[in-house]
Scaffold this active site. Structure first.
Site, PDB file in Angstrom:
ATOM      1  CB  CYS A   5       4.394  27.980   6.981  1.00  0.00           C
ATOM      2  SG  CYS A   5       4.377  27.339   9.022  1.00  0.00           S
ATOM      3  CE  LYS A  20       5.379  25.853  10.705  1.00  0.00           C
ATOM      4  NZ  LYS A  20       5.662  24.948   9.467  1.00  0.00           N
ATOM      5  CG  ASP A  69       2.652  23.276   9.363  1.00  0.00           C
ATOM      6  OD1 ASP A  69       2.598  23.944   8.477  1.00  0.00           O
ATOM      7  OD2 ASP A  69       3.403  23.160   9.696  1.00  0.00           O
ATOM      8  CG  ASP A  70       2.171  22.186   5.135  1.00  0.00           C
ATOM      9  OD1 ASP A  70       1.961  23.376   5.380  1.00  0.00           O
ATOM     10  OD2 ASP A  70       3.430  21.648   5.172  1.00  0.00           O
ATOM     11  CG  HIS A 107       7.782  29.410  10.660  1.00  0.00           C
ATOM     12  ND1 HIS A 107       7.630  28.120   8.682  1.00  0.00           N
ATOM     13  CD2 HIS A 107       8.781  29.612  10.256  1.00  0.00           C
ATOM     14  CE1 HIS A 107       8.774  28.279   7.854  1.00  0.00           C
ATOM     15  NE2 HIS A 107       9.736  29.061   8.923  1.00  0.00           N
ATOM     16  CB  SER A 126       8.256  23.458   8.976  1.00  0.00           C
ATOM     17  OG  SER A 126       8.216  24.726   8.794  1.00  0.00           O
ATOM     18  CG  HIS A 158       5.450  21.116   7.540  1.00  0.00           C
ATOM     19  ND1 HIS A 158       6.713  19.973   7.261  1.00  0.00           N
ATOM     20  CD2 HIS A 158       5.117  22.358   7.437  1.00  0.00           C
ATOM     21  CE1 HIS A 158       7.071  21.100   6.266  1.00  0.00           C
ATOM     22  NE2 HIS A 158       6.745  22.215   6.050  1.00  0.00           N
ATOM     23  CE  LYS A 212       3.913  24.826   2.539  1.00  0.00           C
ATOM     24  NZ  LYS A 212       4.445  23.624   3.362  1.00  0.00           N
ATOM     25  NE  ARG A 236       2.507  28.609  10.806  1.00  0.00           N
ATOM     26  CZ  ARG A 236       2.059  27.446  10.867  1.00  0.00           C
ATOM     27  NH1 ARG A 236       2.514  27.354  12.353  1.00  0.00           N
ATOM     28  NH2 ARG A 236       1.635  26.341  10.561  1.00  0.00           N
ATOM     29  CG  ASP A 263       0.224  26.452   7.845  1.00  0.00           C
ATOM     30  OD1 ASP A 263      -0.711  25.495   7.159  1.00  0.00           O
ATOM     31  OD2 ASP A 263       1.642  26.376   7.839  1.00  0.00           O
ATOM     32  CG  ASN A 264       0.406  26.661   4.243  1.00  0.00           C
ATOM     33  OD1 ASN A 264       1.343  26.892   4.763  1.00  0.00           O
ATOM     34  ND2 ASN A 264       0.106  25.252   3.638  1.00  0.00           N
TER      35      ASN A 264
END
Ligand SMILES: *[C@@H]1O[C@H](CO)[C@@H](O)[C@H](O)[C@H]1NC(C)=O
Ligand SMILES: *[C@@H]1O[C@H](CO)[C@@H](O)[C@H](O)[C@H]1NC(C)=O
Ligand SMILES: *[C@@H]1O[C@H](CO)[C@@H](O)[C@H](O)[C@H]1NC(C)=O
Ligand SMILES: *[C@@H]1O[C@H](CO)[C@@H](O)[C@H](O)[C@H]1NC(C)=O
Length: 519
Positions: free
Chosen positions: A73, A127, A33-34, A129, A154, A234, A307, A77, A286-287
């Site tokens: 996010c 996660k 994540d991130d 989301h 998140s 994250h 992001k 996803r 994811d990003n």
């Protein structure tokens, strides 16, 4: 056919079908994540500690031009799960909240649904989301997963409480790091809340125990699909005592080291259960990095912005493919993306994709044959998709044309040194588009004169027309609005809502014994 030949044929057919069922490869997606392009040691970060991802990379294939489908996010996803650009799935604009009415529509076919139909056991940890909704209608177990454990959104979409062992507070640099008006973060097991508020210092252990338990329960018995979607890295950063203050890189580095340990536990469990030579593992994120949390966010390395932005720092990701003896070892600069995992997994497993239009392209030539990618172009959708504007940029071969740019919406400080990345740098259009050669200029600094690149622009226009001829978006699930009552609550009907939503200590004990019994 003679009876004799027919017998041989039947035995042959039986062996083929039976053999194929037993040998169907297991599939694992590890999704951070991130995590930015420059965050891992193998992508050049000088002070990260990622020994397990280093090993995975040395045994597998590292991709240097791999994209996520969105700079935030939920849309990213949705695309990973379906192989479709985010607006097709309805997951736009921006992200879903704990009180969102909408979620990933049930008519979308997820990787889990396709693999379940093909005889796989399917599990997800972490996660999600892609919505919770009324009575948990959008949770993973209603989207093809046999098993789910995790916080379904998140870890800043709830009040921040404890981030460090045993009960030290979170220490994000943001004035308001989390959302205090939402319900405390719940840990779900399937559709039940087993812990609320989630105790973040021990969350990674819960995730690992669930993932390892799922692998052990299925290894050698059923082909399985595990989608491990880390809550790390994250913000707010958190870690258990074994990781806090252990790296040179501060809270982010500690959290990344804990993620890396989760990766290591999964990889060693594949070896222990002797399914490592029959398991395809893919790691990505994811990003891009969250620039607004400064040193406590990630790093996009040599890429521009992070992001929230369609500059490459928002969407190009670290990626590692691993399958010993099958996937070649080394590095590739071939173009690929998260949407490509869906058709690649269908091709590896023989599962059927459903009837929806798939944007992904099978990556097998890159992974197994060292051949060029079948992907020539890629479309960059913004975090805040607007149907009247459409996509922001398109890549064709090494060239990228930006028709619109915007900064990192609220996700980058207004004082960030590069003005175009700033949160307050609002969307603007470019006619002619801003054109960059990403092979010679991955940082997107030297804008090319489109009149001198007329042949390139003609190819980009052809790619645009080709894409637009197939494109349609679905009604927004995010814009369906919110309903406070849909927020997950372990003690329904309690007051004052939502701060009263808590699991009883009895349930926590149950979880402790349950989790230790799985490992
Ligand atoms: C959700 O659960 C409540 C209480 O059991 C029920 O009244 C309601 O109809 C359910 N909604 C849906 C969409 O299933
Ligand atoms: C980690 O370091 C910070 C800053 O020095 C300190 O406040 C904190 O107590 C340390 N945490 C642990 C678990 O040692
Ligand atoms: C963004 O905010 C910074 C810092 O307040 C300011 O200097 C800058 O002019 C603003 N930029 C835009 C595009 O509004
Ligand atoms: C799901 O339904 C929505 C609304 O009818 C539609 O726009 C979308 O294309 C459908 N998706 C699929 C995969 O059929």
């Amino acid at each position: 056919m003679s009876p004799y030949l027919s017998l041989i044929f039947s035995v042959f057919l039986y062996l083929r079908v039976y053999g194929a069922a037993v040998n169907k490869p297991n599939i694992i997606i590890l999704f951070a994540d991130d995590l930015g392009y420059g965050d891992l040691q193998i992508y050049g970060h000088p002070t990260s500690s990622t020994p397990n991802l280093n090993s995975m990379a040395s045994e597998g294939l590292v991709l240097t031009q791999f994209y996520s489908a969105n700079p935030v996010c939920s849309p990213s996803r949705a695309a990973l799960m379906t192989g479709r650009y985010p607006p097709r799935t309805g997951i736009w604009p921006g992200v879903l909240n704990p009180n969102s009415i909408g979620g990933l529509p049930h008519n979308e076919t997820t990787i889990a649904e396709a693999l379940k139909t093909a005889g796989y056991k399917t599990g997800m940890v972490g996660k999600w989301h892609l919505g919770v909704g009324e009575n948990g209608t959008y949770l993973p177990t209603n989207h093809g997963f046999d098993y789910y454990l995790g916080i379904p959104y998140s870890n800043d979409e709830c009040p921040c409480t404890i981030c460090y062992y045993p009960n030290a507070p979170c220490n994000s640099p943001l004035k308001i790091p989390c959302n205090p008006s939402f319900v405390s973060c719940p840990v779900f097991e399937n559709t039940d809340i087993i812990e609320q508020p989630a105790h973040l210092p021990t969350l990674s252990t819960k995730y690992s125990n669930a993932a390892l338990g799922f692998i052990r329960a299925n290894a050698g018995k059923n082909p399985f699909f595990l989608y491990m979607a880390f809550t790390h890295v994250h913000q707010p950063q958190f870690s258990d005592e074994d990781y806090t203050n252990t790296t040179l890189r501060g809270p982010f580095g500690d959290a990344l080291a804990e993620l890396d340990n989760e990766v290591g536990l999964i990889m060693s469990t594949l070896k222990d259960t002797q399914v490592d030579d029959n398991t395809f593992v893919f790691f990505a994120s994811d990003n891009g990095p969250s620039l607004r949390v400064q040193q406590q966010g990630g790093n996009a390395g040599l890429l521009r912005c992070g992001k929230g932005s369609t500059w490459d720092g928002g969407m190009r990701e670290p990626a590692i493919a691993w399958w010993p003896g099958k996937i070649r070892q080394g590095k590739t600069a071939e173009l690929a993306a998260t949407v490509d995992l869906f058709p690649t997994i269908m091709s590896i497993t023989g599962a059927k994709p459903g009837s929806a239009f798939i944007d992904g392209i099978d990556m097998s030539p890159i992974l197994f044959d060292s051949k060029p990618s079948n992907r020539e172009s890629y479309v960059y959708f913004p975090a805040i998709y607007d149907p009247n504007i459409g996509y922001h940029a398109i890549r064709w071969k090494q060239y990228k044309a930006h028709y619109y740019t915007s900064g990192g919406i609220g996700l980058c400080p207004d004082t960030y040194p590069d003005i175009v990345c700033r949160g307050n740098y609002s969307r603007r259009s470019h006619d002619p588009p801003l054109l960059y050669d990403l092979h010679q200029d991955p940082s997107e600094i030297y804008n090319l004169d489109t009149t001198r690149y007329a042949d390139v622009m003609a190819n980009i226009d052809a790619a645009r027309k080709n894409f637009e001829s197939t494109f349609e978006y679905s009604e927004s699930q995010v814009q369906r609005g919110t309903n406070e009552k849909f927020m997950p609550c372990a003690s329904p009907g309690c007051s004052p809502f939502p701060s009263c939503c808590k699991t009883s200590s009895q349930e926590s004990t149950l979880w402790t014994s349950y989790s230790s019994s799985r490992v």
